[in-house]
Design a protein around this motif. Sequence first.
Motif, PDB file in Angstrom:
ATOM      1  N   GLU A  65      -3.971  -0.487   3.043  1.00  0.00           N
ATOM      2  CA  GLU A  65      -3.865  -0.831   1.620  1.00  0.00           C
ATOM      3  C   GLU A  65      -5.085  -0.315   0.866  1.00  0.00           C
ATOM      4  N   LYS A  66      -4.843   0.395  -0.208  1.00  0.00           N
ATOM      5  CA  LYS A  66      -5.930   0.986  -0.994  1.00  0.00           C
ATOM      6  C   LYS A  66      -6.790  -0.066  -1.683  1.00  0.00           C
ATOM      7  N   LYS A  67      -6.142  -1.113  -2.198  1.00  0.00           N
ATOM      8  CA  LYS A  67      -6.877  -2.137  -2.949  1.00  0.00           C
ATOM      9  C   LYS A  67      -7.506  -3.163  -2.005  1.00  0.00           C
ATOM     10  N   ASP A  68      -8.278  -4.070  -2.590  1.00  0.00           N
ATOM     11  CA  ASP A  68      -8.932  -5.086  -1.768  1.00  0.00           C
ATOM     12  C   ASP A  68      -8.122  -6.374  -1.705  1.00  0.00           C
ATOM     13  N   ARG A  69      -6.848  -6.315  -2.099  1.00  0.00           N
ATOM     14  CA  ARG A  69      -5.941  -7.452  -1.998  1.00  0.00           C
ATOM     15  C   ARG A  69      -4.577  -6.940  -1.558  1.00  0.00           C
ATOM     16  N   LEU A  70      -3.776  -7.847  -0.979  1.00  0.00           N
ATOM     17  CA  LEU A  70      -2.430  -7.511  -0.540  1.00  0.00           C
ATOM     18  C   LEU A  70      -1.424  -7.933  -1.606  1.00  0.00           C
ATOM     19  N   GLY A  71      -0.218  -7.370  -1.530  1.00  0.00           N
ATOM     20  CA  GLY A  71       0.855  -7.818  -2.410  1.00  0.00           C
ATOM     21  C   GLY A  71       1.319  -6.808  -3.427  1.00  0.00           C
ATOM     22  N   GLY A  72       0.555  -5.722  -3.626  1.00  0.00           N
ATOM     23  CA  GLY A  72       0.977  -4.731  -4.607  1.00  0.00           C
ATOM     24  C   GLY A  72       1.059  -5.334  -5.997  1.00  0.00           C
ATOM     25  N   LYS A  73       2.200  -5.138  -6.655  1.00  0.00           N
ATOM     26  CA  LYS A  73       2.376  -5.654  -8.012  1.00  0.00           C
ATOM     27  C   LYS A  73       2.779  -7.134  -8.032  1.00  0.00           C
ATOM     28  N   ILE A  74       2.936  -7.722  -6.874  1.00  0.00           N
ATOM     29  CA  ILE A  74       3.177  -9.167  -6.807  1.00  0.00           C
ATOM     30  C   ILE A  74       1.824  -9.875  -6.757  1.00  0.00           C
ATOM     31  N   TRP A  75       1.552 -10.691  -7.773  1.00  0.00           N
ATOM     32  CA  TRP A  75       0.259 -11.357  -7.862  1.00  0.00           C
ATOM     33  C   TRP A  75       0.410 -12.565  -8.779  1.00  0.00           C
ATOM     34  N   SER A  76       0.329 -13.744  -8.224  1.00  0.00           N
ATOM     35  CA  SER A  76       0.462 -14.994  -8.990  1.00  0.00           C
ATOM     36  C   SER A  76      -0.935 -15.551  -9.230  1.00  0.00           C
ATOM     37  N   ILE A  77      -1.351 -15.549 -10.497  1.00  0.00           N
ATOM     38  CA  ILE A  77      -2.735 -15.870 -10.851  1.00  0.00           C
ATOM     39  C   ILE A  77      -2.805 -17.251 -11.501  1.00  0.00           C
ATOM     40  N   LYS A  78      -3.514 -18.166 -10.887  1.00  0.00           N
ATOM     41  CA  LYS A  78      -3.708 -19.516 -11.418  1.00  0.00           C
ATOM     42  C   LYS A  78      -5.012 -19.546 -12.207  1.00  0.00           C
ATOM     43  N   ASP A  79      -4.935 -19.903 -13.476  1.00  0.00           N
ATOM     44  CA  ASP A  79      -6.103 -19.856 -14.346  1.00  0.00           C
ATOM     45  C   ASP A  79      -5.997 -20.952 -15.396  1.00  0.00           C
ATOM     46  N   ARG A  83       1.800  -8.993  12.987  1.00  0.00           N
ATOM     47  CA  ARG A  83       0.854  -9.093  14.105  1.00  0.00           C
ATOM     48  C   ARG A  83      -0.078  -7.895  14.176  1.00  0.00           C
ATOM     49  N   GLY A  84       0.356  -6.778  13.629  1.00  0.00           N
ATOM     50  CA  GLY A  84      -0.488  -5.585  13.653  1.00  0.00           C
ATOM     51  C   GLY A  84      -1.661  -5.699  12.697  1.00  0.00           C
ATOM     52  N   GLU A  85      -2.491  -4.670  12.699  1.00  0.00           N
ATOM     53  CA  GLU A  85      -3.687  -4.661  11.862  1.00  0.00           C
ATOM     54  C   GLU A  85      -3.334  -4.368  10.409  1.00  0.00           C
ATOM     55  N   ILE A  86      -3.927  -5.098   9.489  1.00  0.00           N
ATOM     56  CA  ILE A  86      -3.798  -4.824   8.058  1.00  0.00           C
ATOM     57  C   ILE A  86      -5.195  -4.559   7.521  1.00  0.00           C
ATOM     58  N   ARG A  87      -5.398  -3.352   7.027  1.00  0.00           N
ATOM     59  CA  ARG A  87      -6.705  -2.970   6.495  1.00  0.00           C
ATOM     60  C   ARG A  87      -6.649  -2.899   4.968  1.00  0.00           C
ATOM     61  N   LYS A  88      -7.524  -3.631   4.313  1.00  0.00           N
ATOM     62  CA  LYS A  88      -7.676  -3.528   2.863  1.00  0.00           C
ATOM     63  C   LYS A  88      -8.779  -2.533   2.532  1.00  0.00           C
ATOM     64  N   ALA A  89      -8.788  -2.091   1.258  1.00  0.00           N
ATOM     65  CA  ALA A  89      -9.765  -1.090   0.811  1.00  0.00           C
ATOM     66  C   ALA A  89      -9.735   0.130   1.729  1.00  0.00           C
ATOM     67  N   ALA A  90      -8.521   0.549   2.089  1.00  0.00           N
ATOM     68  CA  ALA A  90      -8.334   1.673   3.009  1.00  0.00           C
ATOM     69  C   ALA A  90      -7.389   2.687   2.372  1.00  0.00           C
ATOM     70  N   GLY A  91      -7.848   3.292   1.270  1.00  0.00           N
ATOM     71  CA  GLY A  91      -7.038   4.275   0.569  1.00  0.00           C
ATOM     72  C   GLY A  91      -6.927   5.579   1.335  1.00  0.00           C
ATOM     73  N   ILE A  92      -5.739   6.175   1.285  1.00  0.00           N
ATOM     74  CA  ILE A  92      -5.499   7.447   1.963  1.00  0.00           C
ATOM     75  C   ILE A  92      -5.611   8.590   0.957  1.00  0.00           C
ATOM     76  N   GLU A  93      -6.420   9.580   1.315  1.00  0.00           N
ATOM     77  CA  GLU A  93      -6.596  10.753   0.462  1.00  0.00           C
ATOM     78  C   GLU A  93      -5.572  11.832   0.773  1.00  0.00           C
ATOM     79  N   ARG A  94      -5.312  12.069   2.061  1.00  0.00           N
ATOM     80  CA  ARG A  94      -4.372  13.121   2.463  1.00  0.00           C
ATOM     81  C   ARG A  94      -3.592  12.700   3.707  1.00  0.00           C
ATOM     82  N   ILE A  95      -2.349  13.180   3.773  1.00  0.00           N
ATOM     83  CA  ILE A  95      -1.519  13.083   4.977  1.00  0.00           C
ATOM     84  C   ILE A  95      -1.340  14.498   5.487  1.00  0.00           C
ATOM     85  N   LEU A  96      -1.771  14.765   6.718  1.00  0.00           N
ATOM     86  CA  LEU A  96      -1.701  16.111   7.274  1.00  0.00           C
ATOM     87  C   LEU A  96      -1.011  16.078   8.630  1.00  0.00           C
ATOM     88  N   ARG A  97      -0.394  17.198   8.988  1.00  0.00           N
ATOM     89  CA  ARG A  97       0.227  17.330  10.301  1.00  0.00           C
ATOM     90  C   ARG A  97      -0.843  17.501  11.383  1.00  0.00           C
TER      91      ARG A  97
END
Length: 469
Positions: A37-51, A243-257
């Motif tokens: 995940e590129k951002k430092d939070r999960l959920g993409g455009k789903i975000w419920s903010i209590k304020d 169960r697998g690894e979830i990495r935040k702040a892990a933006g991808i610059e390129r996908i290469l063969r």
Amino acid sequence: MTRIAIIGAGLSGLTTAFALEQRARAADLDIDIVVLEKKDRLGGKIWSIKDEGFLCEWGPNGFLDSKPWTLELCDQLGIRERLLRSDDNARKRYIFSEGVLHRLPENGPMFLKSKLISWPGKLRLSGEMFIAPKRDGEDETLADFGRRRLGAEALDKLIAPMVSGIFAGDPETMSLKSCFPRIQQLEEEHGGLIKAMIKLAKQKKKEIREGKQVASAAGPGGVLTSFHDGIQELTDSTATKVRGEIRKAAGIERILRKNGGFELRFEGGGTLDAEIVISAAPAHALAEMTQGLDDDLTELVNEIPYAPMNVICFGYEREKIVHSLDGFGYLIPRKEGCSTLGTLWDSSIFPNRAPEGKVLLRSMMGGATNPGAIELSDAEVRARTLADLNATMGISAEPDFVRIFRHPQAIPQYVVGHAKRLAALDEKLQSLPGLYLTGNAFYGIGLNDCVHASQQVAERVMQALAARG
């Protein structure tokens, strides 16, 4: 062990990871999943903010229960009992036209009594059953369909506001085939919408007499559904089950063969090798990542446009609002000259959206027909929203609570030719084995569509792994 990298930890990416792990366990197959995940939070455009006691949805506020996929996901996650159906009064929806909020008619008598559509417009609408069907299979814009079958007034006051409310889109460019495939199917199969509704209603009555469970004959329908603490509970719960690894702040610059698989290059340095890569990123982000991998693929995904959107949450003391707020909210036809596309009465739809004695209104501004709104200052967004609330609901008081959320690339636009573009993408991916695409840029923008597409891509990956032996 096969390493599978999933790019994006919104609902699509998380659901894909969860679905793959479930299928792999059932097949006694070892896989190593890494969600990036590129951002430092999960959920993409789903975000419920209590304020300050208000619960603001940064993006979508729920899903319709008329399709099974999200409900089934909630069953698998063990959170079905926590689902919250919207208030029954939220079935009432309104259109602001000629200075008045008109309730959308839900049946024939309501349609005849409604002043939203003029009598000439009603006659044109009812004449839809005499319009010859279009059965050439060619795509057309929603505007062309609306004018052809329902008339210009219905297009302006019904179809266009609906398109802006769902897609933030412009009916003059949006594809009927890709946005509302069921409507195109009804015309082709039954010769028209009214004819289809009559035939489906008869079929429904017959099935009810036979004791069968049936869906609504009038369309997708369904009840808007969320959770007490917001729709983010869906993505949070999915993430905890992966169960697998979830990495935040892990933006991808390129996908290469690389060596029959792929090398992922991270922004800021570092790489990750994977035999299979599943992109659940937005189309514009994927276009950046695939530069150097395949020019045709990059061009195809880069052709999918996005509409910008401002989401404006206003909180008020209930006593400051004269309007009953009895319903879901309203949409505004473009010809009314307002800045906002409409406003949802969030605290009337679900409980726990505002403190006791207060209400929460959520307005939308921008979309494909007003992209410049994303550049307005917060002060200007606030002022224009307040002016529209005054015009539509008579609200003159300043809000006690204001939050403005900006989405420069909010919603993918399924413009005419979208289906052909998807076909070309599918063909291109045949030459890139091990690369898969999912997310709301392709086969549906709703949460149900994202869950379904993720399950389908998980199934295709499992089939490919089984074929490898």
